[in-house]
Design a protein around this motif. Structure first.
Motif, short mmCIF file in Angstrom:
data_model
loop_
_atom_site.label_atom_id
_atom_site.label_comp_id
_atom_site.label_asym_id
_atom_site.label_seq_id
_atom_site.Cartn_x
_atom_site.Cartn_y
_atom_site.Cartn_z
N ASN A 202 -75.99 84.08 -38.12
CA ASN A 202 -75.00 83.03 -38.37
C ASN A 202 -74.67 82.43 -37.00
O ASN A 202 -74.31 83.15 -36.07
CB ASN A 202 -73.74 83.61 -39.01
CG ASN A 202 -72.71 82.55 -39.35
OD1 ASN A 202 -72.42 81.68 -38.54
ND2 ASN A 202 -72.15 82.64 -40.55
N VAL B 220 -79.96 89.56 -39.80
CA VAL B 220 -79.02 88.54 -40.27
C VAL B 220 -78.70 87.56 -39.14
O VAL B 220 -78.84 87.89 -37.96
CB VAL B 220 -77.71 89.18 -40.79
CG1 VAL B 220 -77.93 89.90 -42.11
CG2 VAL B 220 -77.12 90.14 -39.77
N GLU C 217 -76.22 88.53 -50.81
CA GLU C 217 -76.59 87.23 -51.40
C GLU C 217 -78.10 86.99 -51.33
O GLU C 217 -78.68 86.40 -52.24
CB GLU C 217 -75.86 86.10 -50.66
CG GLU C 217 -74.40 85.96 -51.06
CD GLU C 217 -73.61 85.11 -50.07
OE1 GLU C 217 -74.25 84.34 -49.31
OE2 GLU C 217 -72.37 85.22 -50.05
N ASN C 218 -78.71 87.44 -50.23
CA ASN C 218 -80.16 87.21 -50.06
C ASN C 218 -81.00 88.30 -50.73
O ASN C 218 -82.22 88.28 -50.66
CB ASN C 218 -80.52 87.12 -48.58
CG ASN C 218 -79.86 85.93 -47.91
OD1 ASN C 218 -79.42 85.02 -48.59
ND2 ASN C 218 -79.78 85.94 -46.59
N SER D 125 -72.15 90.49 -46.82
CA SER D 125 -72.27 89.59 -47.97
C SER D 125 -73.55 88.75 -47.88
O SER D 125 -74.17 88.45 -48.89
CB SER D 125 -71.00 88.76 -48.07
OG SER D 125 -71.20 87.45 -47.71
N GLN D 126 -73.99 88.44 -46.65
CA GLN D 126 -75.26 87.72 -46.48
C GLN D 126 -76.43 88.57 -46.98
O GLN D 126 -77.33 88.07 -47.66
CB GLN D 126 -75.46 87.36 -45.00
CG GLN D 126 -76.63 86.44 -44.74
CD GLN D 126 -76.78 86.09 -43.26
OE1 GLN D 126 -77.83 86.34 -42.66
NE2 GLN D 126 -75.75 85.52 -42.65
N GLU E 37 -68.90 89.42 -43.38
CA GLU E 37 -69.77 88.25 -43.61
C GLU E 37 -71.25 88.66 -43.64
O GLU E 37 -72.03 88.17 -44.46
CB GLU E 37 -69.53 87.19 -42.53
CG GLU E 37 -68.16 86.53 -42.64
CD GLU E 37 -67.86 85.60 -41.48
OE1 GLU E 37 -68.79 85.32 -40.68
OE2 GLU E 37 -66.70 85.17 -41.36
N ALA E 38 -71.64 89.56 -42.72
CA ALA E 38 -73.04 89.99 -42.64
C ALA E 38 -73.43 90.78 -43.89
O ALA E 38 -74.52 90.58 -44.45
CB ALA E 38 -73.26 90.83 -41.39
#
Length: 562
Positions: free
Chosen positions: A351, A349, A338-339, A334-335, A331-332
């Motif tokens: 969440n 990061v 994406e950013n 992909s964050q 998830e990290a």
């Protein structure tokens, strides 16, 4: 990766040491690189002795700490042993509490809840002490910055002894005694102890007053060695002595809790690497997934059957921890993607749903992938909590200090730290941290470096060299496993990718027709094309002994190929 061949030390020093020790110049070079230049220094390095441990009373405030504990025992006071929930903290609490209980019954332990109380000394812990009539708290691996907490305890007539190894702030807490070799006014000869190591020095001082010798304390060294390995402190001086003898205890007569953790490991002799990758993560998993109390229960249990039950529960926590850290890492990453933050000087990061117990591991994983000073945030009550990890030679603690105006609290070391901040300050902190790192980091530090001890030929690898290299153990920071470079190698033609996704590289290397060696490169599967078709290549590697089906062979553990 940057290959950095260490400069050759002074030829005169190398020749003189080689002659004194009757070793070849390669071995003498490796020693001089580690600051070992005389026969006596080499003797101390190759033959660590418990006699090399320093007098614990050389540590500032040790006399005050011992006097206060002896007074508490004489008066029948209740003593609370308090420590952090990680490996260093839980081993330290296990060590000091079990030692005190060996001759005094009124001793209890307290590990703060990672989620409810957070890191370090907590008001809840002090309230617990007051409610249960504890008048002395011994804090281990924490407390050096707990000015307000100690004042709160003093108002309630609860005394504190602090045993810490983190950097102090401008002020010290008003405790009865503050044991921390990193205090500026402490002239203890070795300032790289871990928290459990400082706890051991306290035990050593108490033992001296009871006419006990170091031999009476050997049974506690499995805990100290585990903490030294897990906390990644320099493997020099006292740490090296304590780690070496602690490893001997782990391999010969470990406490039931550690025995239960390692009984399924199929190795004759466990090394410090095994402690780092087998014992430490499991002890850590208790505090990450459930509660650090479970680690203390395991490490202070004397009944093997009960210890095995505890170990089995902790094994499950470790499995859960692995699943969580894999999921959050994905998830990290992909964050970041994406950013569009791959080109930044930092990785930060956040969440709110990420599990607080594994964000430190995730920070390490992201550092391996993007190789930037990295901070991973999650929600923790009314604030955000984070774990930070750095890259080689960059002091992340100093960078956080430069951003302190945005933080509620922070603490840690050069390479790892923790912090909390208010959610509304997150964006400003992220911006400030990026700016500070951009202004202070050398661009080279953003490319992973392999530090190479020496260039050698394959013919230099023989039984004598391997026998001597084995005596360099235990390895750790400032005494890392020697790394060698050899040029113009060729594969014998059997190179292949191995593993489920062929992520790893297996080959057999030769140089100028010399006798060759098997080699394995974990994570180097994508280099297969470099070594095919008799292509010549250079390699950086460590020399391993590989045990398989009762046979031991020499193997090169590849770190990179060019």
């Amino acid at each position: 990766m940057r290959w950095n061949l260490k400069p050759k030390p002074s030829s005169d020093k190398v020749k003189a040491l080689a002659s004194q020790l009757n070793v070849d110049e390669l071995v003498a070079t490796l020693l001089v690189q580690r600051g070992i230049e005389t026969f006596d220094e080499a003797r101390q390095f190759f033959r660590p002795s418990l006699a090399d441990l320093h007098d614990p009373y050389l540590m500032k405030d040790m006399d005050k700490a011992v006097t206060r504990i002896e007074t508490a025992i004489a008066n029948g006071e209740n003593i609370l042993v308090f420590g952090d929930y990680d490996v260093d903290g839980t081993t330290a609490v296990s060590l000091v509490s079990s030692y005190l209980r060996s001759f005094y019954p009124n001793v209890a332990t307290y590990i703060p809840d990672r989620y409810d109380e957070g890191y370090g000394i907590s008001y809840k812990g002090i309230d617990f002490a007051e409610d249960n009539e504890f008048t002395l708290i011994i804090a281990l691996d924490c407390g050096i910055k707990s000015i307000e907490h100690i004042a709160y305890a003093n108002d309630r007539n609860i005394d504190f002894i602090i045993c810490d190894h983190h950097r102090p702030g401008d002020m010290l807490p008003e405790a009865v005694a503050v044991l921390d070799p990193k205090r500026e006014d402490c002239h203890y000869p070795y300032d790289e102890l871990c928290g459990c190591g400082v706890g051991f020095k306290l035990v050593q001082a108490l033992a001296q007053n009871l006419d006990q010798t170091i031999d009476d304390l050997l049974i506690y060294l499995d805990l100290v060695a585990t903490a030294i390995a897990a906390d990644i402190v320099p493997m020099t001086g006292e740490n090296r002595v304590l780690a070496k003898f602690g490893l001997e205890v782990i391999n010969s007569k470990p406490r039931p809790g550690i025995k239960a953790l390692i009984q399924n490991v199929k190795k004759k002799v466990l090394t410090i690497t095994d402690v780092v990758f087998i014992i430490a993560p499991r002890i850590n998993a208790a505090g990450r997934i459930k509660h650090g109390n479970e680690a203390v229960a395991l490490l202070t249990e004397y009944n093997l059957d009960q210890a095995e039950q505890f170990a089995s529960e902790i094994e499950q926590y470790n499995t859960d921890r692995k699943d969580l850290d894999k999921q959050i890492t994905v998830e990290a990453l992909s964050q970041i993607q994406e950013n569009g933050e791959q080109e930044k000087f930092t990785t930060v990061v956040y969440n709110e749903n990420w599990h607080k117990g594994v964000i430190g591991i995730v920070a390490s994983r992201l550092t391996e992938t993007h190789y930037r000073p990295t901070i991973v945030f999650t929600k923790s009550g009314d604030t955000l909590a984070a774990s930070a990890r750095s890259v080689k030679d960059f002091d992340i603690y100093n960078a956080l200090e430069a951003c302190a105006e945005h933080l509620e609290q922070f603490g840690g070391h050069m390479y790892a730290a923790g912090m909390t901040l208010k959610e509304e300050n997150y964006a400003a902190f992220k911006e400030a941290f990026e700016r500070v790192v951009q202004e202070t980091i050398h661009p080279d530090l953003l490319i992973p470096e392999i530090s190479i001890d020496a260039e050698i030929s394959l013919k230099d690898i023989n039984e004598k060299l391997i026998r001597i290299l084995n005596q360099f153990e235990p390895f750790g920071p400032q005494n890392m496993t020697p790394v060698f470079m050899t040029k113009e190698l060729k594969d014998s033609g059997y190179a292949k990718g191995i593993g489920a996704n062929e992520d790893h590289l297996k080959l057999f290397v030769k140089q100028n027709g010399s006798e060759g060696f098997g080699a394995i490169g974990f994570g180097l599967g994508d280099k297969l094309s470099l070594v095919k078709n008799q292509n010549s290549f250079d390699a950086v590697y460590c020399i391993d002994e590989n045990e398989f089906n009762g046979t031991t062979t020499v193997q090169l553990r590849l770190k990179d190929l060019k």
